[in-house]
Design a protein around this motif. Structure first.
Motif, PDB file in Angstrom:
ATOM      1  N   VAL A 211       0.646  -7.475  -1.667  1.00 32.02           N
ATOM      2  CA  VAL A 211       0.023  -7.061  -0.409  1.00 32.02           C
ATOM      3  C   VAL A 211      -1.491  -7.168  -0.571  1.00 32.02           C
ATOM      4  CG1 VAL A 211      -0.290  -5.187   1.229  1.00 32.02           C
ATOM      5  CG2 VAL A 211       1.939  -5.533   0.153  1.00 32.02           C
ATOM      6  N   LYS A 212      -2.094  -8.011   0.233  1.00 33.72           N
ATOM      7  CA  LYS A 212      -3.541  -8.241   0.135  1.00 33.72           C
ATOM      8  C   LYS A 212      -4.251  -7.554   1.282  1.00 33.72           C
ATOM      9  CE  LYS A 212      -6.939 -12.007  -0.001  1.00 33.72           C
ATOM     10  NZ  LYS A 212      -7.428 -12.016   1.398  1.00 33.72           N
ATOM     11  N   VAL A 214      -5.878  -4.141   0.649  1.00 35.29           N
ATOM     12  CA  VAL A 214      -5.819  -2.696   0.407  1.00 35.29           C
ATOM     13  C   VAL A 214      -7.199  -2.225  -0.028  1.00 35.29           C
ATOM     14  CG1 VAL A 214      -4.815  -0.904  -1.058  1.00 35.29           C
ATOM     15  CG2 VAL A 214      -3.388  -2.799  -0.217  1.00 35.29           C
ATOM     16  N   GLU A 219      -3.479   3.798   0.761  1.00 31.79           N
ATOM     17  CA  GLU A 219      -2.695   2.612   1.115  1.00 31.79           C
ATOM     18  C   GLU A 219      -2.201   1.890  -0.140  1.00 31.79           C
ATOM     19  OE1 GLU A 219      -4.119   0.182   4.374  1.00 31.79           O
ATOM     20  OE2 GLU A 219      -3.278   1.760   5.644  1.00 31.79           O
ATOM     21  N   ALA A 220      -2.892   2.048  -1.258  1.00 28.72           N
ATOM     22  CA  ALA A 220      -2.376   1.487  -2.508  1.00 28.72           C
ATOM     23  C   ALA A 220      -1.048   2.145  -2.844  1.00 28.72           C
ATOM     24  CB  ALA A 220      -3.386   1.710  -3.642  1.00 28.72           C
ATOM     25  N   ALA A 223       1.652   0.860  -0.478  1.00 31.18           N
ATOM     26  CA  ALA A 223       2.112  -0.481  -0.855  1.00 31.18           C
ATOM     27  C   ALA A 223       3.093  -0.386  -2.016  1.00 31.18           C
ATOM     28  CB  ALA A 223       0.921  -1.358  -1.230  1.00 31.18           C
ATOM     29  N   ARG A 224       2.756   0.435  -2.974  1.00 30.58           N
ATOM     30  CA  ARG A 224       3.668   0.645  -4.104  1.00 30.58           C
ATOM     31  C   ARG A 224       5.005   1.200  -3.604  1.00 30.58           C
ATOM     32  NH1 ARG A 224       2.182   5.852  -7.011  1.00 30.58           N
ATOM     33  NH2 ARG A 224       3.018   6.496  -4.994  1.00 30.58           N
ATOM     34  N   ALA A 228       5.886  -3.225  -3.209  1.00 29.87           N
ATOM     35  CA  ALA A 228       5.020  -4.326  -3.616  1.00 29.87           C
ATOM     36  C   ALA A 228       4.931  -4.406  -5.136  1.00 29.87           C
ATOM     37  CB  ALA A 228       3.617  -4.148  -3.027  1.00 29.87           C
ATOM     38  N   ILE A 231      -1.081  -5.427  -5.526  1.00 25.79           N
ATOM     39  CA  ILE A 231      -1.970  -5.382  -4.357  1.00 25.79           C
ATOM     40  C   ILE A 231      -3.224  -6.172  -4.676  1.00 25.79           C
ATOM     41  CG2 ILE A 231      -1.203  -3.167  -3.406  1.00 25.79           C
ATOM     42  CD1 ILE A 231      -3.615  -1.872  -4.870  1.00 25.79           C
TER      43      ILE A 231
END
Lengths: 339, 339, 339, 339
Positions: A211-212, A214, A219-220, A223-224, A228, A231
């Motif tokens: 995921v690009k 962040v 939001e990190a 995404a985890r 994902a 990141i």
């Protein structure tokens, strides 16, 4: 191929689109979107460079790190240097069109291959952007990372299907492209993705998912949680929102949130091997490099990319020696000056 | 109408008064009062822009704020975007006089109306300044906010009587104009207003009353105690006192003092929709925009104002999407980067 | 006399010595000693201006300070504005010599008299510098403050005797001139003065004694202990030591040490009435103005000085109104923005 | 010899290699290695100058330090001023080659001798660099300090043997040269030295040993533990690693670690005697001066060096008077402004 020559050629070919400045810092091209610049006042682009420049390195020479190891393991692969070529497309409207989209993508991917690393490919409204990327990755037996924009379902899934069909086992989505109102006006809406939606997308494919876009610790973590594998800490080169902080400014906080659980790739303002080392010290597992690689490929195709990346590798090696860093996979935070 | 064309026309019409710079930041016109500049070294004007630029936004893309609502409720009205056109007059001596005061006021008010917002009208020594404003507001059935300078009683009440007679149910006074010694020398004294006096003035009229020129928390409380319905945090565009802090610098403190009790409007350095969002995050309920609207109306009359405000709305929308902000009436402080 | 015209004339007369810049900030003349510049990199001169510019004023308009009182009482005298003309000499080698030393001193002192304030006179190796000053003060019945350099005893006492003989009841010594190695090389040594020596000098004369060149709280206390009636916080316009802090930077600490016991006069970077007000808020009882008065007198003799000082008075008055300051003798620290 | 003339001659002789700027700050020559510049963006070179400029001096004039003593004792020698000429070589490829390596070294060493101080000599791949230095020191009966690069054992010991044979009783090694990948490519590897290796080297020679290139407190302690008689806090003029902090920025920490045990010499950005005093106040026992001496010797051989060093001595003397510093060997930290 001589890098100076590559840059001279690029300066001619990108006339009106990029001045190929001594330091690529966002000042000469402020507001040039399309083009190579940052949005609005270009403060997001500029701060990528400034935030990195503000960090200084402790020089140390009493150690035995004479032959440092620049390689890292990421997504189950060994990379010669901790660098990815960023996904960039639209050679005609962003760079002047003196080389074709195919030449661009091939040059980037083939050049990266020489250094034992992976190039990413971009996406956009004209189909030839993603298609050029898919073709190149397919030709290389999957050695590349296709990035897809955050389209609405139908287009998104069609493109991700094709991306996976290239043989690539890592794919990505640049959710930071969601603010491109232009796309929406062209009837091709992109949008932010709530975490549940993101999880659904990621689950659908067997590939590792990056995921690009962040820029915050929260939001990190999202995404985890969505599954994902990595990141990219990125403000999209300052092209989607004016006045964001530079990547090096937010990286320590973002990395602290998910480091060790998923891969953290820093994308913003990296120009040299010394910048690579700083990003690793700030918490990244690897970096992405954007504009300098665009300049290198426009100016010298594959050979230009190789020349540039070899310079990055040499600078990284020297910086590791000068800071007593033996391995790129284990950079000590203490190489950063705090004062 | 194309905004680039509007700016080109404005540059010609304002020659010698305004250079219509890429970023309107107070440097090119320092000291030009009358004219469009800031007083003295223009440090107050400049710091309006600098203080805003120093604040950075957290970019977030994992959410569902895909279609943000830019409207706000204020003074019992719904505004399409949280923006007022600032009260500015004196087209002939400040802007070159290529359009008339009437054309100016009509362009501003009509343009604002298109976006569902309100324009304010200005005041000054030549009667035609306030009269142009009253006429325009009357024509629009009260859709505008007349601002009166802090004259001494007779002139003040005569003008406020006329202001209310336009049908406007919100009126204002820019007490920050009190330092204009020129007016005093012309036998038309303006002066600061002690809180008791202010309360007396406010009580005299049925309209909602806005006090413009509040830069400290203590005076925000005084304005509230005097019965004001709202304040404008403003240093008068840096034209009345050199070396004040920029508005974005004092806004959080001022807002904290009275937020929720009276309306807080921030006026200083706002150029784009991203700036609007920052001001809301810093505590404002809405903003005022001054010079950029002057440029737009001189360059394109009503159509110029509409083109500019549509750009502001588009930028605000994109910035809301890119920060995960669903409603302009409920902006989270957490969209500001603290680091 | 129009100040713009004064400055134009000064620019011609001081050609090669002073550019009469829009803001007199030490950049254009860096290193020009002799001349009008600061020593070396001129960082001391520049920081005088920068340190003042960094301080910002809280604007307040809800009060009744409509007609502020700009006068102060100092050394038993009433001054129309809290300003002294700084002791400056050497018109020929510092300013180009287009007017004579006598014209210079007369212009400064007569101009100050018009505003109800006092001018100081300078000293140097050529006897005509101090003699011009003594003559002018004598002519005005003692209305001026003669400053003597920190010579060794014989020359020092001879000059101080003459200084007192002018009728002046306040005299001063600029101990900051002690670093002028040039003087020592010319066989005319100046030197620092230990506190015991200073006390001996001060005791010897009936006049009130001002020590100029105090930059630290400890030396402010020493000056007080030695019997000084006042100190001038000054780095000699940045002409004797490179890399000192600006006066506004050290003033609060110095003032805190002796305020109320002896007079504290701030000398460094004051250009406008707004600067005067800032210095008072930072702890000064009054200020000295140097270069701007030199420019005014070279450009317009007495009338030039009057025009400049009237502008300072008008700016000070406006700044007092805009900050709610009723009396120059009682400036509230709270007018300074802390943020 | 007039220093202005020396600089004019140097500007002609170094054309294309050094602009002999008003302030030597690393901006005009950024990236020029070989040449006189800093590596990459030259941020390490620039920060040497910036970090010094940021520190300001407290001016004090009430004391009896009228004739300050500029001498210091170091390595059992009395130095007229606390200054060493830095070890610099490669006149042909770094400075244009208008004077020979021998003229360069002789000029530096003879000039230093006039002021009662010691010059250091450099090293490099072409043998004539170190040989010129050894010859000059031998001619002067050992009055100089030969510096050897951190070669691998054979070359290192051969050169150190020759260094000691000159009669010099102090020798040095610039371990900061270890990052020069160019040397390694030429088959002449240099490398960092672990502390055990460093101890072995130092023990092998009877001379006092200086380790140059220490930028952290931990490595200062390692150098001391390895038996060094002194360290040079240096980033090699910013020529071996971009983005290190300026020397004045790390000096207080480094000095605190070993002050009083071994000599601490600061090398980075010193241009004037005022800079020398600042470095002493920050914890150095003495300083090294590099580029300004190169300019002086290229522009005027021995006489140029003498003229430059006499200016440094005069500036240092004046700065000591103006800060109340009686002895260079006992500088009070309190002369630095903290605010």
């Amino acid at each position: 191929m001589d890098l100076k020559e590559v840059r001279t050629t690029a300066r001619e070919r990108m006339k009106g689109f990029c001045k190929v400045c001594p330091v690529c810092d966002g000042r000469a091209c402020a507001g040039e979107v399309p083009g190579m610049g940052g949005l609005g006042t270009a403060s997001s682009f500029k701060d990528n460079v400034i935030a990195l420049a503000e960090r200084r390195l402790n020089m140390r020479l009493m150690h035995d790190a004479v032959d440092p190891d620049t390689s890292v393991e990421l997504f189950g692969k060994t990379l010669g240097i901790p660098v990815f070529a960023a996904p960039i497309g639209g050679v005609s409207f962003n760079m002047g069109g003196e080389i074709s989209e195919e030449e661009y993508v091939d040059g980037v991917l083939d050049g990266c291959r020489e250094l034992g690393i992976l190039g990413c490919t971009g996406d956009g409204v004209p189909p030839f952007i993603s298609e050029s990327g898919f073709a190149a990755i397919t030709r290389l037996g999957g050695a590349g990372i296709p990035f897809i924009k955050p389209w609405e379902d139908k287009e998104l899934f069609e493109k991700l299907d094709k991306a996976v069909a290239t043989g690539a086992d890592v794919v990505g989505m640049d959710i930071d492209a969601a603010g491109l109102i232009t796309l929406k006006k062209m009837g091709r809406p992109v949008s932010p993705k709530p975490v549940a939606k993101l999880a659904e997308i990621i689950k659908r494919y067997p590939a590792k998912f990056i995921v690009k876009g962040v820029m915050t610790p929260d939001e990190a973590r999202l995404a985890r949680d969505a599954g994902a594998a990595g990141i990219v800490v990125s403000n999209h080169g300052g092209r989607v929102l004016d006045h964001t902080p530079g990547v090096a400014r937010v990286l320590p906080g973002v990395a602290a949130a998910v480091k060790g659980e998923i891969a953290v790739i820093a994308d913003g303002g990296v120009r040299t091997g010394t910048d690579v080392l700083k990003m690793l010290a700030l918490g990244a597992d690897a970096v992405m490099i954007g504009r300098p690689i665009s300049v290198a490929v426009v100016g010298g195709l594959k050979e230009g990319v190789v020349a540039y990346l070899e310079q990055v590798r040499a600078q990284l090696t020297q910086a590791m020696v000068m800071t007593g860093t033996a391995k790129a996979s284990g950079v000590d935070k203490g190489i950063l000056f705090e004062g």
